[in-house]
Design an enzyme around this catalytic site. Structure first.
Site, mmCIF file in Angstrom:
data_model
loop_
_atom_site.group_PDB
_atom_site.id
_atom_site.type_symbol
_atom_site.label_atom_id
_atom_site.label_comp_id
_atom_site.label_asym_id
_atom_site.label_seq_id
_atom_site.Cartn_x
_atom_site.Cartn_y
_atom_site.Cartn_z
ATOM 1 N N ASP A 168 0.768 -1.235 -0.110
ATOM 2 C CA ASP A 168 0.090 -0.090 0.165
ATOM 3 C C ASP A 168 0.887 1.285 -0.158
ATOM 4 O O ASP A 168 2.094 1.404 0.059
ATOM 5 C CB ASP A 168 -0.976 -0.081 1.244
ATOM 6 C CG ASP A 168 -2.468 0.791 0.924
ATOM 7 O OD1 ASP A 168 -2.102 2.025 0.860
ATOM 8 O OD2 ASP A 168 -3.292 0.103 1.210
ATOM 9 N N ASP A 192 3.757 1.459 -4.722
ATOM 10 C CA ASP A 192 2.783 2.219 -5.583
ATOM 11 C C ASP A 192 2.566 1.344 -6.684
ATOM 12 O O ASP A 192 3.363 1.225 -7.724
ATOM 13 C CB ASP A 192 3.319 3.619 -5.863
ATOM 14 C CG ASP A 192 2.522 4.606 -6.904
ATOM 15 O OD1 ASP A 192 1.706 3.995 -7.467
ATOM 16 O OD2 ASP A 192 2.823 5.724 -7.135
ATOM 17 N N VAL A 193 1.334 1.093 -6.906
ATOM 18 C CA VAL A 193 0.769 0.154 -8.209
ATOM 19 C C VAL A 193 0.802 0.619 -9.390
ATOM 20 O O VAL A 193 0.934 0.099 -10.366
ATOM 21 C CB VAL A 193 -0.510 -0.629 -7.852
ATOM 22 C CG1 VAL A 193 -0.571 -1.501 -6.668
ATOM 23 C CG2 VAL A 193 -1.742 0.605 -7.923
ATOM 24 N N ASN A 200 -6.098 -5.219 -5.675
ATOM 25 C CA ASN A 200 -7.182 -4.468 -4.786
ATOM 26 C C ASN A 200 -6.959 -3.114 -4.948
ATOM 27 O O ASN A 200 -8.071 -2.536 -4.912
ATOM 28 C CB ASN A 200 -7.447 -5.207 -3.679
ATOM 29 C CG ASN A 200 -8.146 -4.455 -2.843
ATOM 30 O OD1 ASN A 200 -9.380 -4.429 -2.992
ATOM 31 N ND2 ASN A 200 -7.540 -3.838 -1.835
ATOM 32 N N ILE A 206 -19.713 -0.825 -0.368
ATOM 33 C CA ILE A 206 -19.270 -1.744 0.862
ATOM 34 C C ILE A 206 -18.861 -0.664 1.989
ATOM 35 O O ILE A 206 -18.047 0.405 1.257
ATOM 36 C CB ILE A 206 -18.062 -2.518 0.696
ATOM 37 C CG1 ILE A 206 -18.220 -3.626 -0.545
ATOM 38 C CG2 ILE A 206 -17.423 -3.540 1.658
ATOM 39 C CD1 ILE A 206 -19.447 -4.515 -0.177
ATOM 40 N N THR A 251 -16.217 1.001 3.527
ATOM 41 C CA THR A 251 -15.170 0.972 3.613
ATOM 42 C C THR A 251 -14.459 2.617 3.591
ATOM 43 O O THR A 251 -15.477 3.466 3.444
ATOM 44 C CB THR A 251 -14.451 0.707 2.587
ATOM 45 O OG1 THR A 251 -14.473 1.428 1.343
ATOM 46 C CG2 THR A 251 -14.764 -0.868 2.186
ATOM 47 N N TYR A 296 -14.531 6.449 -13.233
ATOM 48 C CA TYR A 296 -14.196 5.371 -12.169
ATOM 49 C C TYR A 296 -14.830 3.938 -12.994
ATOM 50 O O TYR A 296 -14.485 2.718 -13.006
ATOM 51 C CB TYR A 296 -14.885 5.589 -10.949
ATOM 52 C CG TYR A 296 -15.086 4.296 -9.811
ATOM 53 C CD1 TYR A 296 -13.988 4.069 -9.268
ATOM 54 C CD2 TYR A 296 -16.036 3.571 -9.974
ATOM 55 C CE1 TYR A 296 -13.750 3.039 -8.137
ATOM 56 C CE2 TYR A 296 -15.935 2.446 -8.681
ATOM 57 C CZ TYR A 296 -14.728 2.287 -8.268
ATOM 58 O OH TYR A 296 -14.559 1.034 -7.151
ATOM 59 N N LYS A 329 -12.742 0.670 -14.175
ATOM 60 C CA LYS A 329 -13.409 -0.649 -13.619
ATOM 61 C C LYS A 329 -14.160 -1.684 -14.733
ATOM 62 O O LYS A 329 -13.952 -2.956 -14.521
ATOM 63 C CB LYS A 329 -14.602 -0.716 -12.438
ATOM 64 C CG LYS A 329 -14.024 0.047 -11.289
ATOM 65 C CD LYS A 329 -12.870 -0.719 -10.753
ATOM 66 C CE LYS A 329 -12.181 -0.277 -9.314
ATOM 67 N NZ LYS A 329 -11.265 -1.040 -8.818
#
Ligand SMILES: NC(=O)c1ccc[n+]([C@@H]2O[C@H](COP(=O)([O-])OP(=O)(O)OC[C@H]3O[C@@H](n4cnc5c(N)ncnc54)[C@H](O)[C@@H]3O)[C@@H](O)[C@H]2O)c1
Length: 254
Positions: free
Chosen positions: A37, A63-64, A90, A190, A192, A155, A159
């Protein structure tokens, strides 16, 4: 117990929300989990909680969006453990609430960089790392990878890209005789920090709108998604590839 016993799992965005719940569940089920993360303090805290509960976990800053970071973390995982069995792509960023004609190109690119480039880089380097011994990749898409929602163009596009990237790579791995399964998971709303942020920006009206959009009238919990990811990662799903697992309290059923 033991549904992923002795597996080595890398979970991006593992310091928070769905990623953290997945790391906790996989560790309970016997995996050694490597969390990555940008939030180092939260990552360390997640590792401490998993270790205190008797699990095996490590945290690395990663860092992805950065290909060099992917090379570094996979070299570390392979160096430490000799293999990578499970990769959960994720990490993601939310967004929304901006009319399409007002979305700055920068915001579009930032969203794509994390949500789609980040998953592509994970798949690219994950497949390379798993080629010899096989493995499982799970990519986190969304209900918004299947249907649209007003004011979420960037977004939703990111996705949707994750959904079909997953299918393309799944059948490529099968066609090339690689023992690598690739699936996507599609959470509904969800509870979060990501959704909390959207509610904070939109106020109580946003929260009401989310709850009204849910057939059950409730949001899901991170553990609801972790259970699905665990299933896809486990040998119980050995015939499941190129598939999309929707866990959404009925959102997409209408
Ligand atoms: N919460 C929901 O309702 C929901 C619904 C559908 C899909 N999702 C997806 O689930 C995934 C997890 O989201 P969450 O709800 O747990 O949110 P979250 O904000 O709690 O967790 C996301 C994590 O990703 C990390 N991250 C962001 N950018 C990163 C980067 N460049 N490199 C590495 N890590 C980075 C964040 O620091 C954070 O810890 C995301 O891909 C999200 O799009 C969430």
């Amino acid at each position: 117990m033991g549904r992923v016993a002795d597996k080595i799992a890398l979970i991006t965005g593992g310091a928070s929300g769905i990623g953290r719940a997945t790391a906790e569940l996989m560790a309970q089920e016997g995996a050694t989990v490597v969390l990555s993360d940008l939030q180092d303090a939260a990552g360390d805290e997640a590792v401490a909680a998993i270790t205190a509960a008797g699990g095996q976990a490590q945290y690395h800053h990663h860092d992805v969006t950065d290909e060099a970071d992917w090379k570094k973390i996979l070299a570390t995982v392979l160096g430490d453990h000799g293999r990578l069995d499970i990769l959960v792509n994720n990490a993601g960023v939310g967004g929304g609430g901006v009319p399409v004609e007002e979305i700055p190109l920068e915001l579009w690119r930032d969203t794509m960089a994390v949500n789609l480039d980040g998953v592509f880089l994970g798949v690219k380097h994950g497949v390379a790392a798993m080629k010899e011994l096989g493995g499982v990749i799970i990519n986190t898409s969304s209900i918004l990878g299947v249907v649209g929602l007003p004011l979420t163009a960037a977004y939703t596009a990111s996705k949707g890209g994750v959904r079909l990237l997953t299918k393309a790579v799944a059948i490529e791995c099968a066609a090339r005789g690689l023992n690598i399964r690739v699936n996507s998971v599609h959470p509904g709303f969800i509870d979060t920090p990501m959704v909390g942020g959207a509610i904070q920006r939109g106020g109580p009206a946003r929260r009401e709108a989310i709850l009204r959009s849910q057939p059950t009238g409730e949001m899901g919990q991170p553990s609801d998604i972790a259970e699905g990811i665990l299933y896809l990662a486990s040998d119980a799903a050995k015939f499941v590839t190129g598939s999309e697992l929707v866990i959404d309290g009925g959102y997409l059923a209408r």
